[in-house]
Design a protein around this motif. Structure first.
Motif, PDB file in Angstrom:
ATOM      1  N   LEU A 114       0.807  -1.220   0.000  1.00  0.00           N
ATOM      2  CA  LEU A 114       0.000   0.000   0.000  1.00  0.00           C
ATOM      3  C   LEU A 114       0.841   1.271   0.000  1.00  0.00           C
ATOM      4  O   LEU A 114       0.294   2.374  -0.068  1.00  0.00           O
ATOM      5  N   GLN A 115       2.153   1.153   0.074  1.00  0.00           N
ATOM      6  CA  GLN A 115       3.004   2.321   0.266  1.00  0.00           C
ATOM      7  C   GLN A 115       3.152   3.180  -0.988  1.00  0.00           C
ATOM      8  O   GLN A 115       3.243   2.664  -2.098  1.00  0.00           O
ATOM      9  N   THR A 116       3.224   4.497  -0.780  1.00  0.00           N
ATOM     10  CA  THR A 116       3.552   5.416  -1.864  1.00  0.00           C
ATOM     11  C   THR A 116       5.064   5.394  -2.080  1.00  0.00           C
ATOM     12  O   THR A 116       5.815   4.961  -1.196  1.00  0.00           O
ATOM     13  N   PRO A 117       5.544   5.881  -3.230  1.00  0.00           N
ATOM     14  CA  PRO A 117       6.994   5.940  -3.444  1.00  0.00           C
ATOM     15  C   PRO A 117       7.699   6.768  -2.379  1.00  0.00           C
ATOM     16  O   PRO A 117       8.793   6.414  -1.928  1.00  0.00           O
ATOM     17  N   GLN A 118       7.081   7.867  -1.956  1.00  0.00           N
ATOM     18  CA  GLN A 118       7.707   8.749  -0.973  1.00  0.00           C
ATOM     19  C   GLN A 118       7.809   8.070   0.393  1.00  0.00           C
ATOM     20  O   GLN A 118       8.830   8.166   1.078  1.00  0.00           O
ATOM     21  N   VAL A 166      -0.126   2.637  13.247  1.00  0.00           N
ATOM     22  CA  VAL A 166       0.357   2.780  11.874  1.00  0.00           C
ATOM     23  C   VAL A 166       0.025   4.170  11.345  1.00  0.00           C
ATOM     24  O   VAL A 166       0.839   4.817  10.663  1.00  0.00           O
ATOM     25  N   LEU A 167      -1.153   4.644  11.663  1.00  0.00           N
ATOM     26  CA  LEU A 167      -1.601   5.947  11.177  1.00  0.00           C
ATOM     27  C   LEU A 167      -0.976   7.094  11.960  1.00  0.00           C
ATOM     28  O   LEU A 167      -0.806   8.193  11.419  1.00  0.00           O
ATOM     29  N   ARG A 168      -0.635   6.840  13.202  1.00  0.00           N
ATOM     30  CA  ARG A 168      -0.082   7.894  14.067  1.00  0.00           C
ATOM     31  C   ARG A 168       1.427   8.052  13.920  1.00  0.00           C
ATOM     32  O   ARG A 168       1.995   9.040  14.371  1.00  0.00           O
ATOM     33  N   THR A 169       2.080   7.059  13.322  1.00  0.00           N
ATOM     34  CA  THR A 169       3.538   7.100  13.161  1.00  0.00           C
ATOM     35  C   THR A 169       3.885   7.845  11.878  1.00  0.00           C
ATOM     36  O   THR A 169       3.566   7.385  10.783  1.00  0.00           O
ATOM     37  N   VAL A 170       4.532   8.999  12.014  1.00  0.00           N
ATOM     38  CA  VAL A 170       4.877   9.812  10.852  1.00  0.00           C
ATOM     39  C   VAL A 170       6.171   9.297  10.227  1.00  0.00           C
ATOM     40  O   VAL A 170       7.227   9.287  10.869  1.00  0.00           O
ATOM     41  N   MET A 177       2.758  11.665   4.683  1.00  0.00           N
ATOM     42  CA  MET A 177       1.695  10.907   5.331  1.00  0.00           C
ATOM     43  C   MET A 177       0.328  11.227   4.729  1.00  0.00           C
ATOM     44  O   MET A 177      -0.501  10.326   4.549  1.00  0.00           O
ATOM     45  N   ARG A 178       0.079  12.492   4.411  1.00  0.00           N
ATOM     46  CA  ARG A 178      -1.216  12.843   3.815  1.00  0.00           C
ATOM     47  C   ARG A 178      -1.406  12.148   2.470  1.00  0.00           C
ATOM     48  O   ARG A 178      -2.480  11.637   2.167  1.00  0.00           O
ATOM     49  N   ARG A 179      -0.341  12.129   1.655  1.00  0.00           N
ATOM     50  CA  ARG A 179      -0.421  11.439   0.365  1.00  0.00           C
ATOM     51  C   ARG A 179      -0.568   9.945   0.578  1.00  0.00           C
ATOM     52  O   ARG A 179      -1.298   9.269  -0.164  1.00  0.00           O
ATOM     53  N   GLN A 180       0.072   9.420   1.612  1.00  0.00           N
ATOM     54  CA  GLN A 180      -0.034   7.995   1.907  1.00  0.00           C
ATOM     55  C   GLN A 180      -1.460   7.624   2.319  1.00  0.00           C
ATOM     56  O   GLN A 180      -2.007   6.615   1.871  1.00  0.00           O
ATOM     57  N   PHE A 181      -2.066   8.436   3.150  1.00  0.00           N
ATOM     58  CA  PHE A 181      -3.451   8.179   3.552  1.00  0.00           C
ATOM     59  C   PHE A 181      -4.378   8.199   2.337  1.00  0.00           C
ATOM     60  O   PHE A 181      -5.285   7.368   2.223  1.00  0.00           O
ATOM     61  N   ARG A 266      -9.550   9.278   7.351  1.00  0.00           N
ATOM     62  CA  ARG A 266      -9.749  10.687   6.968  1.00  0.00           C
ATOM     63  C   ARG A 266      -9.636  11.605   8.184  1.00  0.00           C
ATOM     64  O   ARG A 266      -9.083  12.708   8.094  1.00  0.00           O
ATOM     65  N   LYS A 267     -10.135  11.161   9.314  1.00  0.00           N
ATOM     66  CA  LYS A 267     -10.060  11.951  10.542  1.00  0.00           C
ATOM     67  C   LYS A 267      -8.615  12.147  10.967  1.00  0.00           C
ATOM     68  O   LYS A 267      -8.201  13.268  11.318  1.00  0.00           O
ATOM     69  N   VAL A 268      -7.821  11.082  10.950  1.00  0.00           N
ATOM     70  CA  VAL A 268      -6.416  11.185  11.336  1.00  0.00           C
ATOM     71  C   VAL A 268      -5.665  12.082  10.344  1.00  0.00           C
ATOM     72  O   VAL A 268      -4.820  12.894  10.743  1.00  0.00           O
ATOM     73  N   ALA A 269      -5.978  11.943   9.061  1.00  0.00           N
ATOM     74  CA  ALA A 269      -5.317  12.776   8.041  1.00  0.00           C
ATOM     75  C   ALA A 269      -5.609  14.252   8.275  1.00  0.00           C
ATOM     76  O   ALA A 269      -4.729  15.110   8.108  1.00  0.00           O
ATOM     77  N   ALA A 270      -6.835  14.561   8.687  1.00  0.00           N
ATOM     78  CA  ALA A 270      -7.205  15.957   8.920  1.00  0.00           C
ATOM     79  C   ALA A 270      -6.487  16.540  10.132  1.00  0.00           C
ATOM     80  O   ALA A 270      -6.351  17.767  10.249  1.00  0.00           O
ATOM     81  N   GLU A 271      -6.034  15.677  11.025  1.00  0.00           N
ATOM     82  CA  GLU A 271      -5.352  16.142  12.240  1.00  0.00           C
ATOM     83  C   GLU A 271      -3.874  16.440  12.005  1.00  0.00           C
ATOM     84  O   GLU A 271      -3.216  17.022  12.871  1.00  0.00           O
ATOM     85  N   LEU A 272      -3.348  16.025  10.852  1.00  0.00           N
ATOM     86  CA  LEU A 272      -1.928  16.263  10.560  1.00  0.00           C
ATOM     87  C   LEU A 272      -1.630  17.745  10.375  1.00  0.00           C
ATOM     88  O   LEU A 272      -2.439  18.480   9.809  1.00  0.00           O
TER      89      LEU A 272
END
Length: 272
Positions: A114-118, A166-170, A177-181, A266-272
């Protein structure tokens, strides 16, 4: 059961490092002189000569010139190209390519598929001991190539359960992380891909034991794969595979539904 260690050394490294040392000694070039000319530390060059690290193209080129080898040292580069995946995961990846069902639980990091290149680059480039740039790029490319299965093999079911950590670890930075989500959510919309989140405090007894991947092949053989920092284990015995399958089932039972999981991400992404 097959246990693989994390060592990266291989016969090609050792042979080429030995040949490099022989050429250098014959030409009267000290290790220190070679290291200084190549811009490396003396111990770094020693580790390459002893086969503990892969001799870099830069070192081969400098050694070829200093030793007057006429291209004979540089020619070793053809046999030193980095592998796209660590040797300890090769057997598992062969099974993964032939799997008709794939289930993964990950407590710390976004799964490789599931990982992005970045995200992959930030993770792999931060390995310890450090990898050279060529190996990092090859590993990232290999990981992204595996990812094609999610879109090209629609008859294969892929299930991913992510612990909230997993979502909380930057990894990388917040933009990574936003692009990854976003990519995780996009994959989760595919009809053959399921993404679920296990919130903190749920199924702690099994959730904190580590990652596990369950595979079923076209011949209906079942495997379980457990990977750690130093070793990886591929299980084929029915008793152990059954134990790990039941643990995975318990984790999924406590995880949010795919729909609620998407909202959670989406909620975790919005908190970044």
């Amino acid at each position: 059961m097959r246990v693989a260690t994390s060592t990266e050394s291989n016969p090609a490294w050792r042979y080429c490092g030995s040949q490099l040392k022989l050429w250098r000694t014959e030409a009267g070039v000290t290790r220190e002189a070679l290291a200084d000319e190549a811009g490396y530390g003396h111990e770094y060059v020693k580790s390459m000569e002893n086969g503990r690290r892969r001799p870099t193209l830069r070192l081969l080129q400098v050694a070829d010139q200093l030793c007057g080898a006429g291209g004979k040292i540089v020619a070793a580069q053809e046999y030193l190209k980095p592998e796209a995946h660590p040797e300890r995961s090769q057997e598992f990846l062969t099974l993964e390519r032939d799997a008709i069902a794939f289930s993964s639980y990950e407590p710390l990091l976004i799964p490789g598929l599931l990982q992005t290149p970045q995200y992959a680059h930030a993770l792999i480039s931060d390995s310890c001991p450090p990898l050279d740039d060529e190996t990092v790029e090859e590993r990232v490319a290999g990981r992204l190539k595996r990812q094609q299965a999610l879109t090209e093999r629609k008859v294969v079911t892929f299930s991913f359960v992510l612990y909230e950590a997993v979502l909380r670890t930057v990894v990388g930075d917040r933009a990574v992380m936003r692009r990854q989500f976003q990519q995780v959510l996009e994959f989760g919309e595919s009809r053959n891909v399921s993404v679920q989140v296990l919130p903190f405090g749920k199924a702690c007894g099994v959730a904190l034991r580590g990652s596990v991947v369950l595979l079923e092949t076209g011949d209906h053989e079942r495997y379980a794969y457990v990977e750690g920092p130093e070793t990886s284990v591929l299980y084929a015995g029915p008793d152990k595979v059954s134990d790990l399958t039941r643990a995975h089932d318990m984790i999924r039972m406590h995880a949010l539904s795919p729909e609620d999981s998407a909202g959670f991400i989406r909620k975790v992404a919005a908190e970044l």
